[in-house]
Write an enzyme that holds these catalytic residues in place. Structure first.
Site, PDB file in Angstrom:
ATOM      1  N   GLY A  81       0.811  -1.220   0.000  1.00  0.00           N
ATOM      2  CA  GLY A  81       0.000   0.000   0.000  1.00  0.00           C
ATOM      3  C   GLY A  81       0.839   1.262   0.000  1.00  0.00           C
ATOM      4  O   GLY A  81       1.951   1.279   0.527  1.00  0.00           O
ATOM      5  N   ARG A 145       1.153  -5.635  -5.053  1.00  0.00           N
ATOM      6  CA  ARG A 145       1.130  -6.544  -3.910  1.00  0.00           C
ATOM      7  C   ARG A 145       1.603  -7.963  -4.235  1.00  0.00           C
ATOM      8  O   ARG A 145       1.421  -8.873  -3.432  1.00  0.00           O
ATOM      9  CB  ARG A 145      -0.286  -6.588  -3.314  1.00  0.00           C
ATOM     10  CG  ARG A 145      -0.695  -5.313  -2.587  1.00  0.00           C
ATOM     11  CD  ARG A 145      -1.817  -5.556  -1.608  1.00  0.00           C
ATOM     12  NE  ARG A 145      -2.255  -4.343  -0.935  1.00  0.00           N
ATOM     13  CZ  ARG A 145      -1.705  -3.861   0.173  1.00  0.00           C
ATOM     14  NH1 ARG A 145      -0.693  -4.490   0.720  1.00  0.00           N
ATOM     15  NH2 ARG A 145      -2.155  -2.762   0.721  1.00  0.00           N
ATOM     16  N   ASP A 175       5.910  -5.494   6.683  1.00  0.00           N
ATOM     17  CA  ASP A 175       6.510  -6.687   7.300  1.00  0.00           C
ATOM     18  C   ASP A 175       6.591  -7.858   6.326  1.00  0.00           C
ATOM     19  O   ASP A 175       7.642  -8.517   6.223  1.00  0.00           O
ATOM     20  CB  ASP A 175       5.781  -7.072   8.592  1.00  0.00           C
ATOM     21  CG  ASP A 175       4.275  -7.162   8.437  1.00  0.00           C
ATOM     22  OD1 ASP A 175       3.746  -6.700   7.411  1.00  0.00           O
ATOM     23  OD2 ASP A 175       3.612  -7.704   9.336  1.00  0.00           O
ATOM     24  N   ASP A 176       5.530  -8.096   5.555  1.00  0.00           N
ATOM     25  CA  ASP A 176       5.549  -9.227   4.618  1.00  0.00           C
ATOM     26  C   ASP A 176       6.581  -9.004   3.506  1.00  0.00           C
ATOM     27  O   ASP A 176       7.347  -9.909   3.160  1.00  0.00           O
ATOM     28  CB  ASP A 176       4.172  -9.434   3.974  1.00  0.00           C
ATOM     29  CG  ASP A 176       3.206 -10.116   4.940  1.00  0.00           C
ATOM     30  OD1 ASP A 176       3.692 -10.823   5.846  1.00  0.00           O
ATOM     31  OD2 ASP A 176       1.987  -9.934   4.792  1.00  0.00           O
ATOM     32  N   ASP A 205       0.212   1.779   8.541  1.00  0.00           N
ATOM     33  CA  ASP A 205      -0.379   1.058   9.678  1.00  0.00           C
ATOM     34  C   ASP A 205       0.472   1.153  10.950  1.00  0.00           C
ATOM     35  O   ASP A 205      -0.014   0.893  12.041  1.00  0.00           O
ATOM     36  CB  ASP A 205      -0.581  -0.424   9.333  1.00  0.00           C
ATOM     37  CG  ASP A 205      -1.616  -0.620   8.234  1.00  0.00           C
ATOM     38  OD1 ASP A 205      -2.135   0.403   7.730  1.00  0.00           O
ATOM     39  OD2 ASP A 205      -1.902  -1.771   7.865  1.00  0.00           O
TER      40      ASP A 205
HETATM   41  P1  FBP Z   1       0.667  -1.982   3.602  1.00  0.00           P
HETATM   42  O1  FBP Z   1       0.703  -2.822   4.835  1.00  0.00           O
HETATM   43  O2  FBP Z   1       1.040  -2.702   2.378  1.00  0.00           O
HETATM   44  O3  FBP Z   1       1.451  -0.720   3.787  1.00  0.00           O
HETATM   45  O4  FBP Z   1      -0.842  -1.499   3.356  1.00  0.00           O
HETATM   46  C1  FBP Z   1      -1.626  -1.085   4.406  1.00  0.00           C
HETATM   47  C2  FBP Z   1      -3.005  -0.658   3.976  1.00  0.00           C
HETATM   48  O5  FBP Z   1      -3.047   0.713   3.701  1.00  0.00           O
HETATM   49  C3  FBP Z   1      -3.996  -1.044   5.067  1.00  0.00           C
HETATM   50  O6  FBP Z   1      -4.111  -0.023   6.011  1.00  0.00           O
HETATM   51  C4  FBP Z   1      -5.244  -1.352   4.288  1.00  0.00           C
HETATM   52  O7  FBP Z   1      -6.034  -2.315   4.923  1.00  0.00           O
HETATM   53  C5  FBP Z   1      -4.734  -1.919   2.999  1.00  0.00           C
HETATM   54  O8  FBP Z   1      -3.459  -1.357   2.812  1.00  0.00           O
HETATM   55  C6  FBP Z   1      -5.614  -1.601   1.835  1.00  0.00           C
HETATM   56  O9  FBP Z   1      -5.130  -2.260   0.721  1.00  0.00           O
HETATM   57  P2  FBP Z   1      -5.450  -1.867  -0.776  1.00  0.00           P
HETATM   58  O10 FBP Z   1      -4.596  -0.692  -1.108  1.00  0.00           O
HETATM   59  O11 FBP Z   1      -5.021  -3.066  -1.540  1.00  0.00           O
HETATM   60  O12 FBP Z   1      -6.893  -1.536  -0.859  1.00  0.00           O
END
Ligand code: FBP
Length: 551
Positions: A81, A145, A175-176, A205
């Site tokens: 994200g 992702r 983390d992943d 997050d």
């Molecule tokens: P990352 O852990 O990859 O930084 O993403 C966090 C996040 O922003 C979460 O807060 C949220 O649940 C998720 O990504 C939303 O994912 P997407 O962008 O695929 O809708």
């Protein structure tokens, strides 16, 4: 030519601060600590990471006058994200590589790890970098992702890096993604493939942090954006005095964002998922807690309020967790049949008939809209897409229902009107705050220094960030040091330990000491928009979380 705003123009001229060790004209003195272990399960982690396990913590200090190093060809990947400051990590990396040797090159792999696998890239030139300095977003090269985890991925990565002469890779992720960066580093090192891999801690997050990593970048800016919006809503609520606002805040799993925003804005109620799990609360109990505050405020004539809800809540409510686990298994096993059903009512019937007694009971107690949202497609890591589940609507509906009951009993005589909101994407691409602009630039520059010193399997680390940048320190932390074994998709896997909100930590304890007062009284704080220019106390603050954790 793309038009840019006046703020963007002014921001482009901002020169992010660096720790003294990385400032121009200094050579970097490298200090290595003792061999390290892992967060837990050290024997298993050591077996899986034969060549990278046990590496020392690396610290950079200011040395004598700089001498040019060898030119590096590096590749950079944005993973997961968006988070404010990603472009500054790349700018810091670019400048850091050039400071080592002016002939160094940086390639950006496009749209995340997929770019490495599919060989989609651009060479990052000074013009491209300059156009994105201090801007929000990940649009310079895009993100994705896809997980880099199979031998086939690693080999494709090797082939594409070799074709470009790339000897260094930087993965900017959570983390992943950084767990996978470490797997990649281990694979290349143990196969004598001369490609070093370094990570940078990213995620709004805020759950990629530990003793060595103070914060993940983007958390600061995202929380400031959400807190501004919450403050505006609080002021509207306090002006109109007729609505209860139920606000869901992003944060896939941990509640750091909800907690930080609560500390910044002092709402009437904030749910912290980790506490819900610890107290084994049911949905009914959460609804009852909110309802009681609505009733108390109504008795004082205040038919308005603000409730903060962390996005990941449903997975922390024990009965919901059980239901989701059962749904995950069932949907995986019945994917083909379930995929053929298009009628929503039939979908729900199918699910109900395949769930066990307890799970079916919980499922049936939920509004239909939430039932359907729980069955949506999982993300590539197998997670429920919690951002698509409208818990804010579910709770508002359930509180309204409970208030009706109390009204019938004569216990409640107030008026209840609810508004629901979800703040998530609004904050992920904001122009980075001064903290994130400086922190990210320093993380990228540090990553270059790690690669320049031949390090692999490290996470870039910049510390002491609650102090002035002249006191910041930097270096690298072996990724294996943050790992433990966790059950994922039915298998034990090495992963970076996710940092959830600590219930004995200073930020949560501060919240607990104040929440009763905030619930009945109207104690709102209005933080206003992020300030980029002006007095230090308004534009160079750190988050309350970091301040309390480090004090
Ligand atoms: P990352 O852990 O990859 O930084 O993403 C966090 C996040 O922003 C979460 O807060 C949220 O649940 C998720 O990504 C939303 O994912 P997407 O962008 O695929 O809708």
């Amino acid at each position: 030519m793309t038009q840019i705003s006046a703020l963007q123009k002014a921001r482009a001229a901002y020169g992010p601060k660096l720790p003294p060790a990385l400032r121009r004209g200094a050579n970097i003195k490298v200090t290595e600590g003792a061999p390290t272990s892992s967060a837990a399960d050290s024997e298993k982690i050591a077996k899986l990471f034969k060549t990278t396990f046990g590496s020392p913590v690396v610290t950079f200090e200011k040395g004598a006058e700089a001498a040019a190093g060898k030119a590096l060809n590096a590749g950079v990947i944005l993973s997961g994200g968006q988070a404010p400051g990603g472009h500054n990590v790349i700018a810091g990396l670019f400048d850091g590589l050039k400071s080592i040797n002016g002939n160094s090159k940086l390639y950006g792999f496009l749209r995340g790890p997929d770019g490495l696998i599919k060989n989609k890239y651009i060479e990052l030139t000074p013009e491209i970098i300059d156009a994105y300095r201090n801007t929000g977003g990940f649009d310079m090269i895009g993100s994705g992702r896809t997980k880099l985890e199979t031998r086939e991925h690693f080999e494709l990565g090797r082939k594409h890096c070799e074709e470009l002469g790339i000897n260094s890779l930087v993965i900017i992720g959570g983390d992943d993604s950084n767990t996978n960066a470490c797997l990649l580093a281990e694979y290349y090192k143990s196969s004598n493939i001369p490609i070093n891999v370094v990570g940078c801690p990213k995620t709004i997050d805020g759950d990629l942090k530990n003793e060595q990593i103070e914060a993940s970048f983007g958390f600061d800016t995202a929380c400031r954006v959400y807190s501004e919006l919450i403050g505006n809503i609080e002021r509207d609520a306090n002006s109109a005095k007729k609505y209860w606002h139920f606000i869901k805040l992003m944060g896939r799993s941990a509640s750091h964002i909800a907690l930080e925003c609560a500390l910044q804005t002092q709402p009437n109620f904030a749910i912290i998922s980790e506490e819900v799990a610890e107290r084994k609360m049911t949905i009914g109990e959460i609804v009852e807690d909110i309802t009681q505050i609505v009733v108390k405020r109504a008795a004082a004539g205040d038919n308005f309020g603000v409730v903060l809800i962390p996005e990941g809540l449903v997975e922390f409510i024990p009965e919901m967790k059980k239901l989701i686990a059962e749904l995950n298994d069932m949907l995986a096993a019945e994917a083909a049949v379930f995929g053929q059903i298009s009628d929503p009512a039939e979908k729900l019937q199918f699910i109900n008939s395949h769930l066990g007694k307890d799970a079916s009971f919980t499922f049936s107690s939920l509004p239909h809209s939430i039932q359907l949202q729980l069955c949506l497609e999982r993300d590539p890591h197998g997670n429920v897409q919690v951002s698509l589940i409208e818990t804010e609507k579910m709770l508002a509906e359930m509180v309204a229902f409970r208030l009706k009951e109390l009204k019938a009993e004569g216990v409640y005589t107030g008026k209840f009107g609810a508004q629901t909101h979800f703040f998530g994407y609004e904050g992920r691409c904001a122009a980075p705050s001064n903290y994130d602009a400086d922190y990210c630039y320093s993380l990228g520059y540090t990553a270059a220094a790690l690669l320049g010193n031949g390090k692999t399997g490290y996470l870039s680390s910049v510390r002491n960030t609650t102090k002035a940048a002249s006191e910041w320190t930097c270096g690298g932390i072996p990724i294996t040091m943050m790992m433990n074994m966790e059950r994922r998709h039915g298998e034990d896997k090495p992963v970076i330990r996710k940092a959830l909100v600590k219930l004995d930590g200073a930020p949560f304890l501060k919240f607990v000491s104040q929440r009763e007062k905030w619930s009945v009284n109207t104690s709102y704080v209005y933080p206003g928009p992020i300030q980029y220019f002006g007095p230090g106390e308004v534009c160079n603050q750190v988050t309350k979380t970091l301040e309390l954790e480090r004090s």
